[in-house]
Design a protein around this motif. Structure first.
Motif, PDB file in Angstrom:
ATOM      1  N   ARG A  34      -4.714  11.694  -1.019  1.00 48.33           N
ATOM      2  CA  ARG A  34      -5.451  10.882  -2.160  1.00 48.33           C
ATOM      3  C   ARG A  34      -4.618   9.701  -2.619  1.00 48.33           C
ATOM      4  O   ARG A  34      -5.106   8.625  -2.607  1.00 48.33           O
ATOM      5  CB  ARG A  34      -5.733  11.845  -3.274  1.00 48.33           C
ATOM      6  N   TRP A  63      -4.019   2.376  -0.404  1.00 50.26           N
ATOM      7  CA  TRP A  63      -4.564   1.038   0.718  1.00 50.26           C
ATOM      8  C   TRP A  63      -5.639   0.603  -0.083  1.00 50.26           C
ATOM      9  O   TRP A  63      -5.825  -0.656   0.091  1.00 50.26           O
ATOM     10  CB  TRP A  63      -4.784   1.876   1.840  1.00 50.26           C
ATOM     11  N   LEU A  64      -6.429   1.269  -0.581  1.00 50.50           N
ATOM     12  CA  LEU A  64      -7.710   0.641  -1.459  1.00 50.50           C
ATOM     13  C   LEU A  64      -7.267  -0.441  -2.378  1.00 50.50           C
ATOM     14  O   LEU A  64      -8.057  -1.559  -2.462  1.00 50.50           O
ATOM     15  CB  LEU A  64      -8.563   1.724  -2.084  1.00 50.50           C
ATOM     16  N   ILE A  65      -6.240  -0.272  -3.098  1.00 53.89           N
ATOM     17  CA  ILE A  65      -5.951  -1.186  -4.327  1.00 53.89           C
ATOM     18  C   ILE A  65      -5.156  -2.348  -3.862  1.00 53.89           C
ATOM     19  O   ILE A  65      -5.054  -3.229  -3.936  1.00 53.89           O
ATOM     20  CB  ILE A  65      -5.316  -0.271  -5.509  1.00 53.89           C
ATOM     21  N   GLY A 104      -4.860   6.904   0.210  1.00 51.42           N
ATOM     22  CA  GLY A 104      -6.103   6.379   0.070  1.00 51.42           C
ATOM     23  C   GLY A 104      -5.935   5.302  -1.072  1.00 51.42           C
ATOM     24  O   GLY A 104      -6.628   4.197  -0.996  1.00 51.42           O
ATOM     25  N   LYS A 105      -5.752   5.708  -2.260  1.00 50.11           N
ATOM     26  CA  LYS A 105      -5.509   4.946  -3.254  1.00 50.11           C
ATOM     27  C   LYS A 105      -4.679   3.690  -3.213  1.00 50.11           C
ATOM     28  O   LYS A 105      -5.097   2.404  -3.571  1.00 50.11           O
ATOM     29  CB  LYS A 105      -5.044   5.710  -4.620  1.00 50.11           C
ATOM     30  N   VAL A 153      -6.104  -3.929   0.381  1.00 51.01           N
ATOM     31  CA  VAL A 153      -7.344  -4.684   0.690  1.00 51.01           C
ATOM     32  C   VAL A 153      -7.419  -6.093   0.228  1.00 51.01           C
ATOM     33  O   VAL A 153      -7.994  -6.974   0.754  1.00 51.01           O
ATOM     34  CB  VAL A 153      -8.707  -3.858  -0.183  1.00 51.01           C
ATOM     35  N   ALA A 198       0.905  -1.323   0.000  1.00 49.75           N
ATOM     36  CA  ALA A 198      -0.144  -0.032   0.054  1.00 49.75           C
ATOM     37  C   ALA A 198       1.021   1.210   0.003  1.00 49.75           C
ATOM     38  O   ALA A 198       0.390   2.140  -0.767  1.00 49.75           O
ATOM     39  CB  ALA A 198      -0.841   0.171   1.164  1.00 49.75           C
TER      40      ALA A 198
END
Length: 440
Positions: A364, A370-372, A367-368, A375, A341
Protein backbone atom coordinates in the motif's frame (compact mmCIF):
# COMPACT_ATOMS: atom_id res chain seq x y z
CA UNK A 1 54.85 27.44 -10.28
CA UNK A 2 57.06 30.48 -10.78
CA UNK A 3 59.11 32.12 -8.03
CA UNK A 4 56.84 35.18 -8.32
CA UNK A 5 53.78 33.07 -7.50
CA UNK A 6 55.54 31.50 -4.53
CA UNK A 7 56.40 34.94 -3.14
CA UNK A 8 52.78 36.00 -3.58
CA UNK A 9 51.65 32.89 -1.68
CA UNK A 10 54.13 33.57 1.13
CA UNK A 11 53.03 37.20 1.39
CA UNK A 12 49.30 36.41 1.48
CA UNK A 13 49.85 33.52 3.89
CA UNK A 14 51.83 35.71 6.28
CA UNK A 15 49.05 38.27 6.24
CA UNK A 16 46.30 35.70 6.79
CA UNK A 17 48.11 33.91 9.62
CA UNK A 18 49.02 37.19 11.27
CA UNK A 19 45.36 38.14 11.51
CA UNK A 20 44.49 35.46 14.08
CA UNK A 21 46.89 36.44 16.91
CA UNK A 22 46.47 40.15 16.12
CA UNK A 23 42.69 39.99 16.51
CA UNK A 24 43.09 37.85 19.63
CA UNK A 25 45.36 40.47 21.15
CA UNK A 26 43.05 43.36 20.24
CA UNK A 27 40.05 41.47 21.62
CA UNK A 28 41.82 41.17 24.98
CA UNK A 29 42.79 44.86 24.98
CA UNK A 30 39.28 46.09 24.18
CA UNK A 31 37.51 43.31 26.13
CA UNK A 32 35.57 42.24 23.03
CA UNK A 33 33.28 39.22 23.19
CA UNK A 34 34.33 35.88 21.73
CA UNK A 35 31.75 36.19 18.95
CA UNK A 36 33.05 39.64 17.93
CA UNK A 37 36.64 38.34 17.92
CA UNK A 38 35.75 35.32 15.82
CA UNK A 39 33.80 37.35 13.29
CA UNK A 40 36.59 39.95 13.13
CA UNK A 41 38.97 37.19 12.05
CA UNK A 42 36.35 36.02 9.56
CA UNK A 43 35.90 39.46 8.00
CA UNK A 44 39.62 40.26 7.90
CA UNK A 45 40.47 37.00 6.17
CA UNK A 46 37.54 37.32 3.79
CA UNK A 47 38.44 40.84 2.68
CA UNK A 48 42.01 39.68 2.08
CA UNK A 49 40.75 36.79 -0.03
CA UNK A 50 38.47 39.16 -1.95
CA UNK A 51 41.61 40.65 -3.54
CA UNK A 52 42.71 37.33 -5.09
CA UNK A 53 41.55 38.11 -8.68
CA UNK A 54 43.99 41.05 -8.67
CA UNK A 55 46.81 38.98 -7.13
CA UNK A 56 46.68 35.56 -8.78
CA UNK A 57 46.29 34.79 -12.49
CA UNK A 58 45.33 31.12 -12.19
CA UNK A 59 43.75 28.72 -9.66
CA UNK A 60 46.81 26.58 -8.82
CA UNK A 61 48.46 29.09 -6.43
CA UNK A 62 45.14 29.58 -4.65
CA UNK A 63 44.75 25.83 -4.15
CA UNK A 64 48.30 25.61 -2.77
CA UNK A 65 47.63 28.57 -0.50
CA UNK A 66 44.41 26.93 0.76
CA UNK A 67 46.24 23.71 1.57
CA UNK A 68 49.05 25.53 3.40
CA UNK A 69 46.67 27.83 5.29
CA UNK A 70 44.45 24.97 6.49
CA UNK A 71 47.30 22.97 8.08
CA UNK A 72 48.12 25.51 10.86
CA UNK A 73 44.39 25.83 11.60
CA UNK A 74 44.26 22.07 12.07
CA UNK A 75 47.20 22.30 14.48
CA UNK A 76 45.49 25.11 16.42
CA UNK A 77 42.38 22.92 16.72
CA UNK A 78 44.28 19.81 17.81
CA UNK A 79 46.92 21.29 20.17
CA UNK A 80 45.39 22.67 23.40
CA UNK A 81 48.23 25.16 24.06
CA UNK A 82 47.79 26.77 20.63
CA UNK A 83 44.03 26.66 21.00
CA UNK A 84 44.18 28.69 24.24
CA UNK A 85 46.81 31.08 22.90
CA UNK A 86 46.96 32.23 19.28
CA UNK A 87 43.73 30.39 18.47
CA UNK A 88 41.64 32.00 21.20
CA UNK A 89 39.99 34.38 18.71
CA UNK A 90 38.71 31.40 16.73
CA UNK A 91 37.85 28.97 19.52
CA UNK A 92 36.54 31.28 22.21
CA UNK A 93 32.95 30.42 21.31
CA UNK A 94 31.97 27.21 23.12
CA UNK A 95 30.12 25.41 20.36
CA UNK A 96 31.38 22.93 17.73
CA UNK A 97 32.43 24.66 14.51
CA UNK A 98 34.49 23.60 11.52
CA UNK A 99 34.19 26.93 9.74
CA UNK A 100 37.88 27.85 9.85
CA UNK A 101 38.79 24.52 8.22
CA UNK A 102 36.23 24.94 5.44
CA UNK A 103 37.01 28.58 4.70
CA UNK A 104 40.20 28.28 2.61
CA UNK A 105 39.15 25.25 0.49
CA UNK A 106 35.81 26.95 -0.25
CA UNK A 107 37.61 30.11 -1.42
CA UNK A 108 39.76 27.98 -3.72
CA UNK A 109 36.68 26.28 -5.19
CA UNK A 110 35.03 29.65 -5.88
CA UNK A 111 38.22 31.04 -7.48
CA UNK A 112 38.53 27.96 -9.67
CA UNK A 113 34.85 28.09 -10.71
CA UNK A 114 35.00 31.82 -11.52
CA UNK A 115 37.78 31.18 -14.07
CA UNK A 116 39.04 34.75 -14.01
CA UNK A 117 35.64 36.45 -13.71
CA UNK A 118 36.30 38.89 -10.87
CA UNK A 119 32.63 39.69 -10.16
CA UNK A 120 31.61 36.03 -10.19
CA UNK A 121 34.30 35.43 -7.55
CA UNK A 122 33.90 38.62 -5.54
CA UNK A 123 30.16 38.52 -4.85
CA UNK A 124 30.06 35.09 -3.10
CA UNK A 125 33.17 35.99 -1.07
CA UNK A 126 31.60 39.28 0.08
CA UNK A 127 28.40 37.47 1.07
CA UNK A 128 30.44 34.92 3.02
CA UNK A 129 32.56 37.60 4.64
CA UNK A 130 30.38 40.65 5.29
CA UNK A 131 26.78 39.40 5.22
CA UNK A 132 27.48 36.33 7.35
CA UNK A 133 29.28 38.39 9.99
CA UNK A 134 26.57 41.08 10.00
CA UNK A 135 23.82 38.50 10.41
CA UNK A 136 25.64 36.65 13.18
CA UNK A 137 26.44 39.76 15.19
CA UNK A 138 22.94 41.21 14.75
CA UNK A 139 21.38 37.93 15.80
CA UNK A 140 23.60 37.75 18.87
CA UNK A 141 22.89 41.34 19.86
CA UNK A 142 19.20 41.80 18.97
CA UNK A 143 17.87 38.34 18.10
CA UNK A 144 14.63 37.38 19.83
CA UNK A 145 12.79 35.06 17.43
CA UNK A 146 14.71 31.79 17.32
CA UNK A 147 14.38 28.86 14.96
CA UNK A 148 16.20 25.53 14.91
CA UNK A 149 19.24 25.14 12.66
CA UNK A 150 20.99 21.78 12.88
CA UNK A 151 22.09 21.25 16.48
CA UNK A 152 21.77 24.94 17.37
CA UNK A 153 19.52 27.84 16.47
CA UNK A 154 19.44 31.02 14.37
CA UNK A 155 17.34 34.15 14.80
CA UNK A 156 14.88 35.79 12.43
CA UNK A 157 16.47 39.19 13.13
CA UNK A 158 19.90 37.91 12.17
CA UNK A 159 18.50 36.38 8.97
CA UNK A 160 16.86 39.68 7.98
CA UNK A 161 20.12 41.59 8.49
CA UNK A 162 21.92 38.90 6.50
CA UNK A 163 19.39 39.28 3.66
CA UNK A 164 19.80 43.07 3.48
CA UNK A 165 23.61 42.92 3.65
CA UNK A 166 23.85 40.07 1.11
CA UNK A 167 21.66 42.06 -1.29
CA UNK A 168 24.03 45.04 -1.10
CA UNK A 169 27.08 42.75 -1.42
CA UNK A 170 25.58 41.44 -4.68
CA UNK A 171 23.83 44.46 -6.18
CA UNK A 172 26.52 47.11 -5.68
CA UNK A 173 29.37 45.14 -7.35
CA UNK A 174 27.10 44.17 -10.25
CA UNK A 175 26.02 47.73 -11.07
CA UNK A 176 29.20 49.67 -10.21
CA UNK A 177 31.32 47.29 -12.27
CA UNK A 178 29.07 47.97 -15.25
CA UNK A 179 28.23 44.28 -15.46
CA UNK A 180 24.46 44.92 -15.33
CA UNK A 181 21.86 47.64 -15.41
CA UNK A 182 20.28 48.65 -12.11
CA UNK A 183 17.01 46.73 -12.62
CA UNK A 184 18.73 43.62 -13.97
CA UNK A 185 21.20 43.57 -11.09
CA UNK A 186 18.36 44.09 -8.61
CA UNK A 187 16.66 40.79 -9.49
CA UNK A 188 19.94 38.88 -9.57
CA UNK A 189 20.94 40.30 -6.18
CA UNK A 190 17.51 39.76 -4.61
CA UNK A 191 17.36 36.11 -5.69
CA UNK A 192 20.95 35.40 -4.66
CA UNK A 193 20.53 37.15 -1.30
CA UNK A 194 17.33 35.26 -0.53
CA UNK A 195 18.96 31.94 -1.33
CA UNK A 196 21.99 32.96 0.73
CA UNK A 197 19.76 33.79 3.69
CA UNK A 198 18.15 30.37 3.44
CA UNK A 199 21.54 28.67 3.10
CA UNK A 200 22.89 30.50 6.14
CA UNK A 201 19.74 29.71 8.09
CA UNK A 202 20.05 25.97 7.59
CA UNK A 203 23.81 25.75 8.21
CA UNK A 204 25.36 25.12 11.58
CA UNK A 205 28.79 24.16 12.97
CA UNK A 206 30.46 26.52 10.51
CA UNK A 207 29.21 24.79 7.36
CA UNK A 208 27.96 28.14 6.09
CA UNK A 209 31.62 28.70 5.12
CA UNK A 210 31.05 25.98 2.54
CA UNK A 211 27.38 26.45 1.64
CA UNK A 212 27.48 30.23 1.07
CA UNK A 213 30.50 30.62 -1.23
CA UNK A 214 30.22 27.39 -3.23
CA UNK A 215 26.43 27.53 -3.54
CA UNK A 216 26.66 31.26 -4.26
CA UNK A 217 29.07 30.95 -7.17
CA UNK A 218 27.07 28.10 -8.74
CA UNK A 219 23.76 29.99 -8.49
CA UNK A 220 25.23 33.34 -9.55
CA UNK A 221 26.87 31.76 -12.58
CA UNK A 222 23.42 30.55 -13.60
CA UNK A 223 21.60 33.82 -12.81
CA UNK A 224 24.01 36.01 -14.78
CA UNK A 225 22.84 34.44 -18.04
CA UNK A 226 19.13 35.10 -17.45
CA UNK A 227 17.05 38.06 -18.59
CA UNK A 228 14.80 40.07 -16.26
CA UNK A 229 11.53 38.15 -16.95
CA UNK A 230 13.29 34.82 -16.28
CA UNK A 231 14.83 36.19 -13.09
CA UNK A 232 11.47 37.55 -11.96
CA UNK A 233 9.64 34.24 -12.39
CA UNK A 234 12.44 32.32 -10.70
CA UNK A 235 12.21 34.66 -7.74
CA UNK A 236 8.42 34.15 -7.65
CA UNK A 237 8.96 30.36 -7.57
CA UNK A 238 11.48 30.78 -4.76
CA UNK A 239 9.10 33.00 -2.80
CA UNK A 240 6.22 30.55 -3.23
CA UNK A 241 8.36 27.62 -2.06
CA UNK A 242 9.57 29.63 0.92
CA UNK A 243 6.01 30.62 1.84
CA UNK A 244 4.84 27.02 1.47
CA UNK A 245 7.50 25.70 3.84
CA UNK A 246 7.17 28.47 6.41
CA UNK A 247 3.37 28.47 6.27
CA UNK A 248 3.35 24.73 6.80
CA UNK A 249 5.74 24.91 9.76
CA UNK A 250 2.87 24.60 12.24
CA UNK A 251 2.01 21.18 10.79
CA UNK A 252 5.58 20.02 10.14
CA UNK A 253 7.98 18.07 12.31
CA UNK A 254 10.90 19.71 10.48
CA UNK A 255 13.02 22.28 12.31
CA UNK A 256 13.34 25.83 10.99
CA UNK A 257 16.64 25.08 9.26
CA UNK A 258 15.21 21.91 7.72
CA UNK A 259 12.22 23.87 6.39
CA UNK A 260 14.59 26.33 4.72
CA UNK A 261 16.53 23.36 3.34
CA UNK A 262 13.32 21.90 1.90
CA UNK A 263 12.59 25.14 0.06
CA UNK A 264 16.17 25.31 -1.23
CA UNK A 265 16.05 21.72 -2.45
CA UNK A 266 12.88 22.33 -4.43
CA UNK A 267 14.20 25.58 -5.83
CA UNK A 268 17.54 24.01 -6.69
CA UNK A 269 15.79 21.34 -8.72
CA UNK A 270 13.77 24.01 -10.53
CA UNK A 271 16.72 26.30 -11.29
CA UNK A 272 19.38 23.71 -12.13
CA UNK A 273 16.99 21.74 -14.35
CA UNK A 274 13.48 23.18 -14.80
CA UNK A 275 10.31 23.63 -12.76
CA UNK A 276 8.98 20.12 -13.51
CA UNK A 277 11.84 18.65 -11.46
CA UNK A 278 10.56 20.45 -8.37
CA UNK A 279 7.13 18.78 -8.51
CA UNK A 280 8.04 15.35 -7.02
CA UNK A 281 9.91 16.85 -3.99
CA UNK A 282 7.08 19.35 -3.42
CA UNK A 283 4.55 16.49 -3.56
CA UNK A 284 6.51 14.61 -0.88
CA UNK A 285 6.60 17.73 1.30
CA UNK A 286 2.84 18.28 0.99
CA UNK A 287 2.22 14.62 1.86
CA UNK A 288 4.48 15.09 4.90
CA UNK A 289 2.42 18.09 6.05
CA UNK A 290 -0.85 16.24 5.59
CA UNK A 291 0.33 13.12 7.45
CA UNK A 292 1.94 15.10 10.28
CA UNK A 293 -1.19 17.18 10.81
CA UNK A 294 -3.53 14.21 10.55
CA UNK A 295 -1.70 12.19 13.21
CA UNK A 296 -0.58 15.24 15.28
CA UNK A 297 3.11 14.39 14.99
CA UNK A 298 4.54 17.94 14.91
CA UNK A 299 5.27 17.87 18.64
CA UNK A 300 6.38 14.24 18.66
CA UNK A 301 9.24 14.20 16.14
CA UNK A 302 11.97 16.80 15.65
CA UNK A 303 13.37 16.23 12.18
CA UNK A 304 16.43 18.31 11.42
CA UNK A 305 18.51 18.94 8.31
CA UNK A 306 19.41 15.24 8.00
CA UNK A 307 15.87 14.60 6.74
CA UNK A 308 16.37 17.09 3.89
CA UNK A 309 19.87 15.81 3.06
CA UNK A 310 18.37 12.35 2.79
CA UNK A 311 16.08 13.54 0.00
CA UNK A 312 18.87 15.53 -1.63
CA UNK A 313 21.00 12.36 -1.86
CA UNK A 314 18.34 10.62 -3.90
CA UNK A 315 17.21 13.43 -6.22
CA UNK A 316 20.09 15.86 -6.83
CA UNK A 317 22.26 13.30 -8.71
CA UNK A 318 19.54 13.10 -11.38
CA UNK A 319 19.24 16.88 -11.63
CA UNK A 320 22.99 17.43 -11.83
CA UNK A 321 23.55 14.58 -14.27
CA UNK A 322 20.90 15.97 -16.60
CA UNK A 323 22.34 19.48 -16.32
CA UNK A 324 25.83 18.17 -17.13
CA UNK A 325 24.48 16.40 -20.23
CA UNK A 326 25.27 12.91 -18.99
CA UNK A 327 21.65 11.78 -19.28
CA UNK A 328 18.65 12.93 -21.32
CA UNK A 329 15.97 15.19 -19.85
CA UNK A 330 13.41 12.36 -19.94
CA UNK A 331 15.69 10.07 -17.96
CA UNK A 332 16.45 12.74 -15.37
CA UNK A 333 12.79 13.61 -14.84
CA UNK A 334 11.89 9.94 -14.49
CA UNK A 335 14.80 9.36 -12.11
CA UNK A 336 13.78 12.09 -9.68
CA UNK A 337 10.16 10.91 -9.87
CA UNK A 338 11.17 7.32 -9.07
CA UNK A 339 13.43 8.38 -6.18
CA UNK A 340 10.79 10.61 -4.56
CA UNK A 341 8.20 7.85 -4.92
CA UNK A 342 10.51 5.52 -3.01
CA UNK A 343 11.17 8.17 -0.37
CA UNK A 344 7.47 8.60 0.28
CA UNK A 345 6.89 4.84 0.30
CA UNK A 346 9.59 4.40 2.96
CA UNK A 347 8.23 7.31 5.00
CA UNK A 348 4.71 5.91 4.89
CA UNK A 349 5.88 2.43 5.88
CA UNK A 350 7.94 3.77 8.81
CA UNK A 351 5.15 6.07 10.00
CA UNK A 352 2.59 3.28 9.99
CA UNK A 353 5.04 1.03 11.85
CA UNK A 354 5.48 3.71 14.53
CA UNK A 355 1.73 4.32 14.92
CA UNK A 356 0.33 1.54 17.08
CA UNK A 357 -3.11 1.55 15.43
CA UNK A 358 -1.88 1.34 11.81
CA UNK A 359 -1.18 -1.84 9.89
CA UNK A 360 2.19 -1.96 8.09
CA UNK A 361 1.52 -2.70 4.42
CA UNK A 362 4.54 -1.96 2.21
CA UNK A 363 2.49 -2.72 -0.91
CA UNK A 364 0.00 0.00 0.00
CA UNK A 365 2.83 2.40 0.87
CA UNK A 366 4.48 1.73 -2.50
CA UNK A 367 1.28 2.52 -4.34
CA UNK A 368 0.79 5.70 -2.31
CA UNK A 369 4.36 6.81 -2.96
CA UNK A 370 4.09 6.37 -6.69
CA UNK A 371 0.64 7.91 -6.98
CA UNK A 372 1.54 11.04 -5.01
CA UNK A 373 5.24 11.59 -5.74
CA UNK A 374 5.92 9.98 -9.13
CA UNK A 375 2.82 10.97 -11.10
CA UNK A 376 3.50 14.78 -10.94
CA UNK A 377 6.78 14.15 -12.78
CA UNK A 378 5.79 11.28 -15.04
CA UNK A 379 2.63 12.96 -16.31
CA UNK A 380 4.81 15.06 -18.62
CA UNK A 381 5.64 11.92 -20.62
CA UNK A 382 2.08 11.80 -21.95
CA UNK A 383 1.12 10.73 -24.64
CA UNK A 384 4.35 8.72 -24.99
CA UNK A 385 3.73 6.96 -21.70
CA UNK A 386 4.22 3.50 -23.23
CA UNK A 387 7.98 4.10 -23.26
CA UNK A 388 7.82 4.19 -19.45
CA UNK A 389 5.92 0.97 -18.83
CA UNK A 390 8.90 -1.37 -18.44
CA UNK A 391 10.88 1.01 -16.23
CA UNK A 392 7.82 1.79 -14.09
CA UNK A 393 7.06 -1.90 -13.50
CA UNK A 394 10.66 -2.58 -12.45
CA UNK A 395 10.68 0.60 -10.36
CA UNK A 396 7.53 -0.41 -8.50
CA UNK A 397 9.04 -3.77 -7.65
CA UNK A 398 12.34 -2.29 -6.49
CA UNK A 399 10.51 0.33 -4.39
CA UNK A 400 8.52 -2.40 -2.64
CA UNK A 401 11.69 -4.39 -1.89
CA UNK A 402 13.59 -1.31 -0.69
CA UNK A 403 10.71 -0.32 1.62
CA UNK A 404 10.81 -3.73 3.28
CA UNK A 405 14.62 -3.67 3.53
CA UNK A 406 14.68 -0.23 5.13
CA UNK A 407 12.03 -1.16 7.69
CA UNK A 408 14.11 -4.23 8.59
CA UNK A 409 17.24 -2.05 8.94
CA UNK A 410 15.40 0.64 10.93
CA UNK A 411 14.12 -1.85 13.48
CA UNK A 412 17.67 -3.10 14.13
CA UNK A 413 19.68 0.11 13.73
CA UNK A 414 21.49 1.41 16.84
CA UNK A 415 23.85 4.01 15.38
CA UNK A 416 23.55 7.78 15.04
CA UNK A 417 20.31 9.05 13.52
CA UNK A 418 22.22 10.73 10.69
CA UNK A 419 23.45 7.36 9.48
CA UNK A 420 19.92 6.04 9.19
CA UNK A 421 18.84 9.04 7.11
CA UNK A 422 21.83 8.53 4.79
CA UNK A 423 20.94 4.86 4.38
CA UNK A 424 17.42 5.87 3.45
CA UNK A 425 18.66 8.36 0.85
CA UNK A 426 21.03 5.83 -0.66
CA UNK A 427 18.33 3.16 -0.91
CA UNK A 428 15.92 5.60 -2.57
CA UNK A 429 18.61 6.55 -5.10
CA UNK A 430 19.22 2.87 -5.82
CA UNK A 431 15.48 2.30 -6.28
CA UNK A 432 15.42 5.02 -8.97
CA UNK A 433 18.00 3.35 -11.22
CA UNK A 434 15.36 1.64 -13.40
CA UNK A 435 14.82 5.10 -14.92
CA UNK A 436 18.06 4.52 -16.83
CA UNK A 437 16.22 2.00 -19.00
CA UNK A 438 14.00 4.70 -20.45
CA UNK A 439 14.87 5.57 -24.01
CA UNK A 440 16.09 9.18 -24.42
Amino acid sequence: MSSHEWWLIIGVLAGLLGIVPLVGRLACIFNASSEVARKSVHVSMGLTCACFPWIFDRPLPVWILAAIATLPLLLVRWIPALRRGAGSALHGVHRPSYGELLFAPSVAVVFHWAAGDAILYLVPILILTVADAAGALAGTRWGKRRYGAGEGFKTAEGSIIFLATAFLCSWLPLIFSGRMEVAHGFWVALTLATLGMMGEGLSDRGFDNLVLPVGGVVVLDRLLDLDIPSLFWRFVVLLLLLMLTLRGSRWSSLSGGALLGSAMLGYGCAVIADWRYALPPVAVFIAHLFTTRKHRLSGVFDHRLDAVLCHAISCLPWVLAMRAGWIADRVGLAGISFSMACQLAILDTSTRAWLADQEVTPLRSTGKGWLIAAVPGLIWFWPDFRSLVFAVVIGLGVTLIVSVIFEWVRARYHGHETGLWMIKGGLALFASFPALWIQP
